[in-house]
Design a protein around this motif. Structure first.
Motif, mmCIF file in Angstrom:
data_model
loop_
_atom_site.group_PDB
_atom_site.id
_atom_site.type_symbol
_atom_site.label_atom_id
_atom_site.label_comp_id
_atom_site.label_asym_id
_atom_site.label_seq_id
_atom_site.Cartn_x
_atom_site.Cartn_y
_atom_site.Cartn_z
ATOM 1 N N MET A 89 13.431 29.265 -7.613
ATOM 2 C CA MET A 89 13.996 29.263 -6.257
ATOM 3 C C MET A 89 12.889 29.333 -5.199
ATOM 4 O O MET A 89 11.847 29.946 -5.429
ATOM 5 C CB MET A 89 14.934 30.469 -6.072
ATOM 6 N N PRO A 90 13.112 28.744 -4.035
ATOM 7 C CA PRO A 90 12.118 28.847 -2.961
ATOM 8 C C PRO A 90 12.147 30.223 -2.304
ATOM 9 O O PRO A 90 13.092 30.996 -2.502
ATOM 10 C CB PRO A 90 12.562 27.761 -1.971
ATOM 11 N N ASP A 91 11.116 30.526 -1.503
ATOM 12 C CA ASP A 91 10.983 31.853 -0.889
ATOM 13 C C ASP A 91 12.139 32.197 0.051
ATOM 14 O O ASP A 91 12.461 33.368 0.230
ATOM 15 C CB ASP A 91 9.663 31.943 -0.106
ATOM 16 N N ARG A 116 16.943 20.660 0.622
ATOM 17 C CA ARG A 116 15.561 21.043 0.307
ATOM 18 C C ARG A 116 15.521 22.089 -0.807
ATOM 19 O O ARG A 116 14.705 22.013 -1.722
ATOM 20 C CB ARG A 116 14.894 21.596 1.572
ATOM 21 N N ILE A 117 16.444 23.064 -0.745
ATOM 22 C CA ILE A 117 16.462 24.129 -1.763
ATOM 23 C C ILE A 117 16.696 23.549 -3.158
ATOM 24 O O ILE A 117 15.969 23.830 -4.103
ATOM 25 C CB ILE A 117 17.543 25.190 -1.426
ATOM 26 N N TRP A 118 17.719 22.714 -3.289
ATOM 27 C CA TRP A 118 18.058 22.228 -4.637
ATOM 28 C C TRP A 118 17.032 21.230 -5.157
ATOM 29 O O TRP A 118 16.796 21.150 -6.363
ATOM 30 C CB TRP A 118 19.488 21.694 -4.677
ATOM 31 N N ARG A 119 16.417 20.464 -4.255
ATOM 32 C CA ARG A 119 15.332 19.575 -4.690
ATOM 33 C C ARG A 119 14.139 20.425 -5.156
ATOM 34 O O ARG A 119 13.483 20.085 -6.133
ATOM 35 C CB ARG A 119 14.910 18.644 -3.560
ATOM 36 N N HIS A 120 13.885 21.510 -4.444
ATOM 37 C CA HIS A 120 12.799 22.424 -4.816
ATOM 38 C C HIS A 120 13.047 22.969 -6.235
ATOM 39 O O HIS A 120 12.137 22.991 -7.069
ATOM 40 C CB HIS A 120 12.728 23.576 -3.800
ATOM 41 N N VAL A 121 14.290 23.390 -6.475
ATOM 42 C CA VAL A 121 14.620 23.975 -7.792
ATOM 43 C C VAL A 121 14.381 22.948 -8.898
ATOM 44 O O VAL A 121 13.759 23.260 -9.932
ATOM 45 C CB VAL A 121 16.088 24.473 -7.811
ATOM 46 N N GLY A 176 11.223 20.782 -13.300
ATOM 47 C CA GLY A 176 10.456 19.678 -13.887
ATOM 48 C C GLY A 176 9.033 20.119 -14.196
ATOM 49 O O GLY A 176 8.512 19.858 -15.291
ATOM 50 N N ALA A 177 8.404 20.817 -13.244
ATOM 51 C CA ALA A 177 7.021 21.278 -13.439
ATOM 52 C C ALA A 177 6.938 22.226 -14.631
ATOM 53 O O ALA A 177 5.959 22.217 -15.380
ATOM 54 C CB ALA A 177 6.527 21.964 -12.168
ATOM 55 N N GLU A 233 10.299 13.049 -8.053
ATOM 56 C CA GLU A 233 11.151 13.378 -6.914
ATOM 57 C C GLU A 233 12.602 13.315 -7.369
ATOM 58 O O GLU A 233 13.064 12.276 -7.844
ATOM 59 C CB GLU A 233 10.891 12.350 -5.805
ATOM 60 N N PRO A 234 13.351 14.411 -7.227
ATOM 61 C CA PRO A 234 14.764 14.364 -7.625
ATOM 62 C C PRO A 234 15.556 13.393 -6.739
ATOM 63 O O PRO A 234 15.263 13.272 -5.547
ATOM 64 C CB PRO A 234 15.248 15.799 -7.402
ATOM 65 N N SER A 235 16.532 12.749 -7.341
ATOM 66 C CA SER A 235 17.413 11.875 -6.557
ATOM 67 C C SER A 235 18.578 12.702 -6.031
ATOM 68 O O SER A 235 18.877 13.783 -6.554
ATOM 69 C CB SER A 235 17.949 10.742 -7.429
#
Lengths: 115, 240
Positions: free
Chosen positions: B78-80, B182-187, B192-193, B200-202
């Motif tokens: 999760m992002p900060d 942005r949050i869900w793309r970050h997750v 992936g990492a 890049e998520p679609s």
């Protein structure tokens, strides 16, 4: 994507009511089949569509999501969506997810048809 | 009881009308969750959206392994500005996840919002959370992995609407919808990492219901953003 194991049959039981008999699993893979069945079931003059779950094997959380989108479609077409044949466990899941507040739950098809 | 019945009982949360939070580790702020009723998209106010985020994971990782790691490391992905705190029991059906986040209240201004979700469903290849009253969104988020053409895909799918008129304005005009994306793309990027995949998520967005449910405007009384801000001074005073 998970392989679809759903089998759907559409029946018209009177001028205003159709039934979709659901067999197999209700999950994300059932999306297209369920949408097609609803399109068939909700023809001209239909006021109520009954989802008959008595032949359903399993439903996961994606299946609940499909029912929400189906319900929105029914409401847009000013139709009622009802459910019958749910096991006790899935009746509880309808309560937990509060779908029961918008989809009437009935013991069997006859009860759902006359409600 | 058939094997499907056993599977269903294990995967779904035990029916409850109100949320409770189990023991937590760390400094999670458990606020606006206890005793709250659950909200599906039907109990929300705003437009109903289905947003699907996907990231293909190359290599030989199985969907089951992806979801097991996802559950085990959820807070790390999760992002900060959207911290997730599962209970000590973990991401299991019926357990709460406390969320300490911030939301854009005006362009360039973020406000804290403390809330949570219920783990509604969990099996080997997906888990779903459901929101309580007062959460910015009313609905479900499903985190899953599946195989498509020999490639394992990680997916997040949300089916939700803004809970009340204030959140609806926030999502539409204050950047809330962009923040969610942005949050869900970050997750997904972090997931992936974790598996050594960059990409890049679609995203696919579908407006399931463009209408507003004015009968649910009263949800604003339980708005977690407002309650978090209003109770902040008391909490600061208690700590000092």
């Amino acid at each position: 994507m998970v392989k679809s194991t759903i089998a759907l049959t559409v029946r018209k039981i009177n001028a205003q009511t159709s039934v979709i008999d659901i067999k197999g699993d209700v999950n994300a893979a059932a999306d297209a089949a369920l949408a097609d069945a609803y399109a068939q079931a909700s023809g001209q003059g239909i006021r109520t569509v009954i989802l008959n779950f008595s032949g359903m094997d399993y439903m996961n959380s994606s299946g609940i999501g499909l029912l929400v989108t189906l319900l929105v479609r029914a409401q847009r077409q000013k139709q009622h969506l009802r459910a019958c044949g749910l096991s006790e466990h899935y009746q509880e899941i309808f309560n937990l997810t509060r779908l029961n507040e918008a989809i009437g739950i009935f013991a069997d098809e006859a009860a759902a048809a006359v409600a | 009881m058939t094997s499907n019945d056993e599977k269903a009982h294990a995967a779904w949360a035990t029916p409850t009308k109100k949320m409770t939070v189990g023991a937590l580790a760390g400094d999670a702020v458990n606020l606006n969750i206890e005793g709250r009723a659950l909200h599906s998209p039907l109990q929300g106010f705003g437009q109903m959206w289905q947003r699907t985020y996907r990231l293909p994971l190359a290599g030989s990782v199985t969907p089951e392994h992806v979801v097991a790691e996802w559950k085990a490391h959820l807070p790390e992905f999760m992002p900060d500005d959207s911290r997730f705190y599962p209970t000590l029991t973990g991401v299991k059906p019926g357990e709460a996840i406390v969320i300490n986040a911030s939301l854009p209240a005006a362009p360039g201004v973020a406000m804290p919002v403390d809330t949570g979700v219920l783990v509604l469903y969990s099996d080997d290849t997906q888990f779903t959370v459901m929101t309580p009253a007062g959460h910015p969104e009313s609905g479900f988020n499903t985190f899953s992995a599946f195989e498509e053409d020999g490639v394992t895909i990680a997916q997040i799918q949300s089916l939700a609407r803004a809970t009340d008129p204030i959140y609806e304005i926030g999502f539409r005009l204050m950047g809330g919808a962009k923040q969610q994306v942005r949050i869900w793309r970050h997750v997904l990027t972090r997931l992936g990492a974790h598996f050594g995949v960059s990409g890049e998520p679609s995203i696919q967005s579908v407006c399931v219901d463009p209408g507003l449910q004015w009968s649910r405007a009263g949800n604003v009384w339980q708005n977690a953003l407002i309650r978090t801000v209003l109770t902040a001074p008391a909490r600061w005073f208690k700590r000092s």
